[in-house]
Design a protein around this motif. Sequence first.
Motif, PDB file in Angstrom:
ATOM      1  N   VAL A 144      -1.254   3.777   8.769  1.00  0.00           N
ATOM      2  CA  VAL A 144      -1.598   4.931   7.927  1.00  0.00           C
ATOM      3  C   VAL A 144      -0.339   5.640   7.439  1.00  0.00           C
ATOM      4  O   VAL A 144      -0.114   5.790   6.247  1.00  0.00           O
ATOM      5  CB  VAL A 144      -2.505   5.928   8.693  1.00  0.00           C
ATOM      6  N   THR A 145       0.515   6.057   8.355  1.00  0.00           N
ATOM      7  CA  THR A 145       1.655   6.900   8.004  1.00  0.00           C
ATOM      8  C   THR A 145       2.951   6.100   7.884  1.00  0.00           C
ATOM      9  O   THR A 145       3.041   4.943   8.300  1.00  0.00           O
ATOM     10  CB  THR A 145       1.863   7.985   9.068  1.00  0.00           C
ATOM     11  N   ALA A 146       3.973   6.755   7.356  1.00  0.00           N
ATOM     12  CA  ALA A 146       5.291   6.131   7.232  1.00  0.00           C
ATOM     13  C   ALA A 146       5.870   5.804   8.602  1.00  0.00           C
ATOM     14  O   ALA A 146       6.492   4.744   8.783  1.00  0.00           O
ATOM     15  CB  ALA A 146       6.229   7.051   6.461  1.00  0.00           C
ATOM     16  N   ARG A 147       5.672   6.688   9.564  1.00  0.00           N
ATOM     17  CA  ARG A 147       6.218   6.437  10.900  1.00  0.00           C
ATOM     18  C   ARG A 147       5.515   5.250  11.569  1.00  0.00           C
ATOM     19  O   ARG A 147       6.154   4.467  12.284  1.00  0.00           O
ATOM     20  CB  ARG A 147       6.132   7.697  11.757  1.00  0.00           C
ATOM     21  N   GLU A 148       4.213   5.105  11.330  1.00  0.00           N
ATOM     22  CA  GLU A 148       3.506   3.939  11.859  1.00  0.00           C
ATOM     23  C   GLU A 148       4.032   2.653  11.209  1.00  0.00           C
ATOM     24  O   GLU A 148       4.233   1.639  11.880  1.00  0.00           O
ATOM     25  CB  GLU A 148       1.995   4.075  11.611  1.00  0.00           C
ATOM     26  N   MET A 149       4.261   2.717   9.907  1.00  0.00           N
ATOM     27  CA  MET A 149       4.819   1.571   9.199  1.00  0.00           C
ATOM     28  C   MET A 149       6.199   1.227   9.754  1.00  0.00           C
ATOM     29  O   MET A 149       6.518   0.063  10.007  1.00  0.00           O
ATOM     30  CB  MET A 149       4.905   1.880   7.700  1.00  0.00           C
ATOM     31  N   ALA A 150       7.030   2.236   9.954  1.00  0.00           N
ATOM     32  CA  ALA A 150       8.378   2.021  10.481  1.00  0.00           C
ATOM     33  C   ALA A 150       8.328   1.361  11.858  1.00  0.00           C
ATOM     34  O   ALA A 150       9.099   0.433  12.150  1.00  0.00           O
ATOM     35  CB  ALA A 150       9.127   3.346  10.557  1.00  0.00           C
ATOM     36  N   ALA A 151       7.414   1.817  12.698  1.00  0.00           N
ATOM     37  CA  ALA A 151       7.315   1.261  14.052  1.00  0.00           C
ATOM     38  C   ALA A 151       6.923  -0.211  14.017  1.00  0.00           C
ATOM     39  O   ALA A 151       7.491  -1.038  14.752  1.00  0.00           O
ATOM     40  CB  ALA A 151       6.295   2.069  14.860  1.00  0.00           C
ATOM     41  N   GLU A 152       5.961  -0.560  13.167  1.00  0.00           N
ATOM     42  CA  GLU A 152       5.493  -1.948  13.099  1.00  0.00           C
ATOM     43  C   GLU A 152       6.566  -2.872  12.518  1.00  0.00           C
ATOM     44  O   GLU A 152       6.769  -3.988  12.990  1.00  0.00           O
ATOM     45  CB  GLU A 152       4.208  -2.039  12.260  1.00  0.00           C
ATOM     46  N   VAL A 153       7.259  -2.397  11.470  1.00  0.00           N
ATOM     47  CA  VAL A 153       8.317  -3.213  10.870  1.00  0.00           C
ATOM     48  C   VAL A 153       9.458  -3.413  11.860  1.00  0.00           C
ATOM     49  O   VAL A 153       9.946  -4.537  12.066  1.00  0.00           O
ATOM     50  CB  VAL A 153       8.839  -2.574   9.567  1.00  0.00           C
ATOM     51  N   THR A 154       9.885  -2.342  12.493  1.00  0.00           N
ATOM     52  CA  THR A 154      11.007  -2.402  13.435  1.00  0.00           C
ATOM     53  C   THR A 154      10.689  -3.320  14.614  1.00  0.00           C
ATOM     54  O   THR A 154      11.531  -4.108  15.055  1.00  0.00           O
ATOM     55  CB  THR A 154      11.346  -0.996  13.939  1.00  0.00           C
ATOM     56  N   GLY A 197       0.813  -1.217   0.000  1.00  0.00           N
ATOM     57  CA  GLY A 197       0.000   0.000   0.000  1.00  0.00           C
ATOM     58  C   GLY A 197       0.842   1.261   0.000  1.00  0.00           C
ATOM     59  O   GLY A 197       2.075   1.222  -0.073  1.00  0.00           O
ATOM     60  N   GLY A 198       0.161   2.377   0.088  1.00  0.00           N
ATOM     61  CA  GLY A 198       0.818   3.681   0.105  1.00  0.00           C
ATOM     62  C   GLY A 198       0.503   4.430   1.380  1.00  0.00           C
ATOM     63  O   GLY A 198      -0.657   4.489   1.807  1.00  0.00           O
ATOM     64  N   THR A 199       1.527   5.002   2.010  1.00  0.00           N
ATOM     65  CA  THR A 199       1.298   5.728   3.259  1.00  0.00           C
ATOM     66  C   THR A 199       0.636   7.074   3.007  1.00  0.00           C
ATOM     67  O   THR A 199       0.697   7.623   1.904  1.00  0.00           O
ATOM     68  CB  THR A 199       2.618   5.951   4.020  1.00  0.00           C
ATOM     69  N   ARG A 200      -0.006   7.609   4.030  1.00  0.00           N
ATOM     70  CA  ARG A 200      -0.637   8.929   3.994  1.00  0.00           C
ATOM     71  C   ARG A 200      -0.028   9.806   5.074  1.00  0.00           C
ATOM     72  O   ARG A 200       0.089   9.381   6.226  1.00  0.00           O
ATOM     73  CB  ARG A 200      -2.146   8.826   4.227  1.00  0.00           C
ATOM     74  N   GLU A 201       0.329  11.022   4.689  1.00  0.00           N
ATOM     75  CA  GLU A 201       0.914  11.970   5.638  1.00  0.00           C
ATOM     76  C   GLU A 201      -0.023  13.158   5.803  1.00  0.00           C
ATOM     77  O   GLU A 201      -0.250  13.913   4.853  1.00  0.00           O
ATOM     78  CB  GLU A 201       2.284  12.427   5.134  1.00  0.00           C
TER      79      GLU A 201
END
Length: 399
Positions: free
Chosen positions: A251-261, A195-199
């Motif tokens: 939703v956001t890039a930072r949320e994605m980063a947190a879940e992946v990390t 998907g694509g993140t939303r900021e």
Amino acid sequence: MFSNKQVTLIVTGSIAVYKSLTLVRELIKNNNRVRVVMTTAATKFVTPLAFQTLSKQRVIVDEFQDYDVDKVLHIDIADSTDLTIVAPASANIIGKLANGIGDDAASTVLLANHAPLFVVPTMNTNMLENPANARNLRTLAADGIHVMDSATGFLAEGYSGKGRMPEPTEILQWVSNTIDQSQVLKGRKIIVTAGGTREPIDPVRYITNHSSGKMGFAIAKAAADAGAEVTLIAANTSLPHFDGVSVISVVTAREMAAEVTKRFAEADGLIMSAAIADFRPETVADHKIKKVADEDKMTLTMVKNPDIVKSIGKVKRADQFVVGFAAETNDLMANANKKITSKNLDLIVANDVGNKKIGFNSDQNQVTLIWPNGETKKTSVETKSKVAEELIKIIAEFK
């Protein structure tokens, strides 16, 4: 035996059709969902109503019968199945499949099929051993289709010979064993992003991209089909979820980063197919930003988002892999090669998203796989499901 699969059972003209009723019952007893497609000849032996009663789904006989108006019948059936079984498989359907002929519901579903395909030849010995039929069966095997040996025993013609349809339990055991052998990622934990993140700019506006998540979802399904324990971290998609994959929405890039990390240390690998926004607004307004009557411009100050795949590339262990994606509109290979080096990737998948036929939201794709040593492989233009399957086969060879 396997369970929780969407199975398409194609039934063709043979006295052995009655065995397919037991096949449906056994599949359902093991918590599979079964859609039956019959040839007209098959309906002369057993009625569609019998299969409908057991499967609790409408049986497909005619390519032009009533179906969802917003879907193409044979494509929808093929796209929604996890595996396809043709039992009994007549010489007629084998010939059509081997030669790419689609002239009824069953044969067009087979032409559109991209799931694992299992064929059970069932016919008189003379037909089975006919050179043309034998050649067609060799063609199916060469095309990667699984063909079961016919049983030997008393035939409808009143004598013994090879060509009988094996018993349903034998067929299902064969299918199950074959599936087990294809579980190339069994026991491995894989994270896939999509998907694509939303900021956000304010409570009602945001910056995003055109990613639908189709490629990531196809990869997650292919990995799960190959036996992996898959966690799919999906940003802003409306695609349906499927069995065997744990989905986490962000939703956001930072949320994605947190879940992946948070999850990567326990995973065997990461396939980063999501389209992550490189920048985000420095501040997010508490209320909807209003137009100012005498101002024709609005300035947003942007700051960089975390580079997720680069951060993971720095901490990955020798027993882990990271696959990145390079979605570019120009200088595809040059940009992709820069990323594979700077982000310590094991593989990068480069695709031209400027091409509408293979870019964002398309059902098809064409990618170039690039390894750190400079080796490359370009796929044909094919469905995203097929691209995903090719990618998973390559990933299975890592370490």
